[in-house]
Design a protein around this motif. Structure first.
Motif, PDB file in Angstrom:
ATOM      1  N   UNK A  33     -33.303  52.390  52.524  1.00  0.00           N
ATOM      2  CA  UNK A  33     -32.261  52.737  53.504  1.00  0.00           C
ATOM      3  C   UNK A  33     -32.495  52.028  54.833  1.00  0.00           C
ATOM      4  N   UNK A  34     -33.756  51.802  55.168  1.00  0.00           N
ATOM      5  CA  UNK A  34     -34.074  51.065  56.382  1.00  0.00           C
ATOM      6  C   UNK A  34     -33.740  49.579  56.223  1.00  0.00           C
ATOM      7  N   UNK A  35     -34.047  49.036  55.052  1.00  0.00           N
ATOM      8  CA  UNK A  35     -33.896  47.600  54.834  1.00  0.00           C
ATOM      9  C   UNK A  35     -32.463  47.202  54.501  1.00  0.00           C
ATOM     10  N   UNK A  36     -31.775  48.057  53.734  1.00  0.00           N
ATOM     11  CA  UNK A  36     -30.396  47.767  53.334  1.00  0.00           C
ATOM     12  C   UNK A  36     -29.577  49.054  53.431  1.00  0.00           C
ATOM     13  N   UNK A  37     -29.194  49.461  54.624  1.00  0.00           N
ATOM     14  CA  UNK A  37     -28.477  50.719  54.803  1.00  0.00           C
ATOM     15  C   UNK A  37     -27.133  50.774  54.089  1.00  0.00           C
ATOM     16  N   UNK A  38     -26.562  49.627  53.728  1.00  0.00           N
ATOM     17  CA  UNK A  38     -25.270  49.626  53.047  1.00  0.00           C
ATOM     18  C   UNK A  38     -25.404  49.885  51.542  1.00  0.00           C
ATOM     19  N   UNK A  39     -26.612  49.784  51.011  1.00  0.00           N
ATOM     20  CA  UNK A  39     -26.801  50.009  49.582  1.00  0.00           C
ATOM     21  C   UNK A  39     -26.655  51.495  49.259  1.00  0.00           C
ATOM     22  N   UNK A  40     -25.941  51.790  48.194  1.00  0.00           N
ATOM     23  CA  UNK A  40     -25.776  53.178  47.757  1.00  0.00           C
ATOM     24  C   UNK A  40     -26.931  53.583  46.860  1.00  0.00           C
ATOM     25  N   UNK A  41     -27.310  54.857  46.965  1.00  0.00           N
ATOM     26  CA  UNK A  41     -28.427  55.381  46.175  1.00  0.00           C
ATOM     27  C   UNK A  41     -28.037  56.692  45.511  1.00  0.00           C
ATOM     28  N   UNK A  42     -28.658  56.958  44.376  1.00  0.00           N
ATOM     29  CA  UNK A  42     -28.480  58.239  43.691  1.00  0.00           C
ATOM     30  C   UNK A  42     -29.821  58.633  43.078  1.00  0.00           C
ATOM     31  N   UNK A  43     -30.157  59.915  43.175  1.00  0.00           N
ATOM     32  CA  UNK A  43     -31.421  60.437  42.645  1.00  0.00           C
ATOM     33  C   UNK A  43     -31.124  61.422  41.516  1.00  0.00           C
ATOM     34  N   UNK A  44     -31.873  61.293  40.419  1.00  0.00           N
ATOM     35  CA  UNK A  44     -31.753  62.218  39.298  1.00  0.00           C
ATOM     36  C   UNK A  44     -33.063  62.981  39.133  1.00  0.00           C
ATOM     37  N   UNK A  45     -32.980  64.299  39.012  1.00  0.00           N
ATOM     38  CA  UNK A  45     -34.158  65.152  38.844  1.00  0.00           C
ATOM     39  C   UNK A  45     -33.870  66.202  37.778  1.00  0.00           C
ATOM     40  N   UNK A  46     -34.738  66.280  36.775  1.00  0.00           N
ATOM     41  CA  UNK A  46     -34.510  67.204  35.661  1.00  0.00           C
ATOM     42  C   UNK A  46     -34.720  68.666  36.058  1.00  0.00           C
ATOM     43  N   UNK A  47     -35.526  68.908  37.072  1.00  0.00           N
ATOM     44  CA  UNK A  47     -35.744  70.273  37.542  1.00  0.00           C
ATOM     45  C   UNK A  47     -34.703  70.622  38.605  1.00  0.00           C
ATOM     46  N   UNK A  48     -34.722  71.863  39.050  1.00  0.00           N
ATOM     47  CA  UNK A  48     -33.655  72.340  39.934  1.00  0.00           C
ATOM     48  C   UNK A  48     -33.980  72.235  41.421  1.00  0.00           C
ATOM     49  N   UNK A  49     -34.971  71.436  41.765  1.00  0.00           N
ATOM     50  CA  UNK A  49     -35.315  71.245  43.163  1.00  0.00           C
ATOM     51  C   UNK A  49     -36.261  70.076  43.307  1.00  0.00           C
ATOM     52  N   UNK A  50     -36.550  69.675  44.551  1.00  0.00           N
ATOM     53  CA  UNK A  50     -37.432  68.535  44.792  1.00  0.00           C
ATOM     54  C   UNK A  50     -38.909  68.908  44.709  1.00  0.00           C
ATOM     55  N   UNK A  51     -39.732  67.904  44.405  1.00  0.00           N
ATOM     56  CA  UNK A  51     -41.197  68.039  44.498  1.00  0.00           C
ATOM     57  C   UNK A  51     -41.741  69.244  43.736  1.00  0.00           C
ATOM     58  N   UNK A  52     -41.266  69.445  42.519  1.00  0.00           N
ATOM     59  CA  UNK A  52     -41.710  70.603  41.742  1.00  0.00           C
ATOM     60  C   UNK A  52     -42.751  70.241  40.678  1.00  0.00           C
ATOM     61  N   UNK A  53     -43.052  68.940  40.527  1.00  0.00           N
ATOM     62  CA  UNK A  53     -44.087  68.533  39.568  1.00  0.00           C
ATOM     63  C   UNK A  53     -45.322  68.061  40.334  1.00  0.00           C
ATOM     64  N   UNK A  54     -45.702  66.812  40.203  1.00  0.00           N
ATOM     65  CA  UNK A  54     -46.956  66.330  40.792  1.00  0.00           C
ATOM     66  C   UNK A  54     -46.984  66.428  42.311  1.00  0.00           C
ATOM     67  N   UNK A  55     -45.811  66.357  42.962  1.00  0.00           N
ATOM     68  CA  UNK A  55     -45.775  66.405  44.422  1.00  0.00           C
ATOM     69  C   UNK A  55     -45.897  67.814  44.978  1.00  0.00           C
TER      70      UNK A  55
END
Length: 503
Positions: A33-55
């Motif tokens: 996002x810093x380097x190419x703010x115009x690029x679109x991003x999407x995140x997929x996560x199998x669990x129902x929230x962030x950082x619920x496994x190793x993080x």
């Protein structure tokens, strides 16, 4: 399911697809996002929230790995202490501090006290052989500017002053001890850090789809079709992406295989689970404020290095000891018991068999660890806390890790790797991260390497911005003390590590 995948139509198109809502994807997304703010991003996560496994903060030790106290980064080779790996890990963690500082200064991250806190790092030696090793390790590091203000002592009173919980009930006459320490260590809550990154990502327009498992990846033209299954409705959708990052922990290898990434041919994964002992008694927690690392038992693998860790999670201190090895065929803590068996392919069978022959010590270690009772684990804890009482501790399950098995020629056929491995395809349109420690601590350094490998044509135009994100990028801090000192002062202030903490 096959027919559903076959007939599913592309419903969205993005520049970057990030698989997994942990610290790896969160960091790469922030950089791009810093380097190419115009690029679109999407995140997929199998669990129902962030950082619920190793993080998740309780799934790892939270050590800001910079080789200040971790003895496995300074092995003894031919009678000499090799500090090469220690220098490398330390420099990479400095990049983490710099990137986090930049993100704080620019409002992406909001509160450093939520995710990083000063905690002394201590190396602990018992017995004449270990004490001698620790002294020689200290001598090898003490004059290097990456390891300033280190001290060492064999004095019992100093030990008791620094580590009162570990001194209580200890017979110093029976077994000589030594410690080396520095106040420059940190405890990091990678779960809180991930959440801050993803809050900013969502605010900038990144769509995060929780409860969506990526089930397949197919090459299409110059990009990829990402097939996802909504685990709540069963619906299958397809997103087209120009670049895909697989930060799916233990599931990364399988997804890279499904994508047909030839670079993982022959790779295999060996799942290892872990357990902690967690203090329930607040008096014990209050007596100890340090991360204390010792040496693994003779013949034991690096993952078995015991450590007694102060943790700071949600503003409260905690205390962990471990890890104790365990075994499960799952590749994720919330994975399937069939994961290991489904990962076996004709091309990686030699790798598995080669490691099975070579790593007999690891097999024995895991068998012995699995057989341990709670009382056995507390007895091991007493090497560190002689006065430990079973009633003051509880068992908690740590995160699941998949150690990488790399293919090799005869006579080995496969080698077990204990570090962090970055894999990408030839044209750099897909990459994934495999392995474990030092992992999260050095994520910005790993992502800079990913940018070099996968976005080489952009690196010249990005160079000025990257230098702003990570001022020591491309510079060996081990050879530039002035820059190291400047960056240390800058990050100490920005991360508020120079301010007293109230817990």
């Amino acid at each position: 399911m096959f027919s559903a995948k076959k007939t599913a139509q592309v419903v969205d198109e993005v520049d970057v697809a990030l698989i997994g809502a942990g610290i790896m994807s969160a960091t790469l997304g922030a950089m791009l996002r810093e380097l190419e703010p115009s690029w679109t991003q999407m995140i997929f996560e199998r669990l129902d929230g962030p950082a619920m496994e190793s993080s998740s903060p309780w799934n790892n030790a939270g050590t800001g790995h910079s080789a200040l106290c971790e003895l496995n980064y300074t092995p003894e080779r031919n009678g000499r202490i090799d500090i090469t790996k220690a220098l490398g890990v330390n420099e990479k963690f400095q990049k983490s501090r710099q990137f986090w500082s930049h993100q704080l200064n620019n409002g992406i991250l909001t509160d450093p006290k939520e995710f990083i806190n000063p905690v002394p790092h201590v190396s602990f030696a018992q017995g004449e052989i270990q004490v001698d090793y620790l002294q020689r390790r200290f001598d090898a590091l003490k004059d290097n500017h990456l390891f300033p203000e280190m001290e060492i002592s064999t004095d019992d009173d100093v030990f008791a002053e620094k580590l009162p919980l570990m001194a209580e009930g200890r017979d110093f006459k029976r077994n000589k001890v030594a410690i080396s320490w520095t106040e420059r260590g940190t405890d990091v809550n990678f779960g809180a850090l991930t959440k801050q990154f993803l809050t900013a990502a969502k605010a900038s327009g990144t769509e995060i789809r929780y409860g969506h498992e990526v089930i397949d990846l197919k090459r299409v033209g110059d990009g990829w079709k990402v097939y996802t299954k909504n685990l709540h409705t069963g619906d299958i959708t397809v997103v087209k992406a120009k670049f895909v990052f697989v930060g799916a922990g233990g599931y990364a290898l399988d997804l890279l295989r499904k994508a047909g990434v030839r670079e993982v041919a022959g790779y295999a994964g060996f799942p290892v689970s872990g357990l902690w002992l967690r203090a329930k008694n607040q008096d014990l927690i209050d007596q100890h404020h340090a991360k204390v690392y010792g040496k693994a038992s003779v013949g034991a693998p690096p993952m078995s290095v015991p450590h007694l860790d102060t943790r700071v999670i949600d503003g409260e201190r905690g205390l962990l000891f471990g890890p104790y090895g365990g075994w499960s065929p799952k590749f994720l803590k919330k994975g399937s018991y069939l994961d290991l068996f489904k990962s076996i392919r004709p091309h990686n069978v030699p790798s598995y068999l080669g490691v099975a022959v070579q790593e007999f010590g690891l097999t024995k270690y895991l068998v012995d660890e699995v057989r341990k009772s709670f009382s056995d684990r507390v007895e091991a804890l007493r090497d560190y806390v002689p006065s430990a009482n079973e009633d003051d501790w509880e068992t908690v399950i740590a995160g699941q890790r998949v150690q990488v098995i790399k293919p090799a020629g005869p006579p080995q056929f496969g080698t077990l790797e204990f570090g962090t491995t970055l894999v990408n395809n030839q044209d750099g349109t897909i990459a994934g991260l495999l392995g474990a420690s030092p992992g999260a601590s050095i994520t910005p350094a790993v992502m800079l390497e990913l940018l070099e490998r996968c976005f080489g044509e952009h690196m010249i135009q990005w160079s000025e911005k990257i230098q702003e994100l990570v001022p020591s990028y491309g510079i060996k801090l081990a050879k530039d003390q002035k820059l190291y000192d400047e960056m240390w002062e800058y990050t100490q202030k920005t991360l508020k590590l120079d301010e007293p903490r109230q817990f």
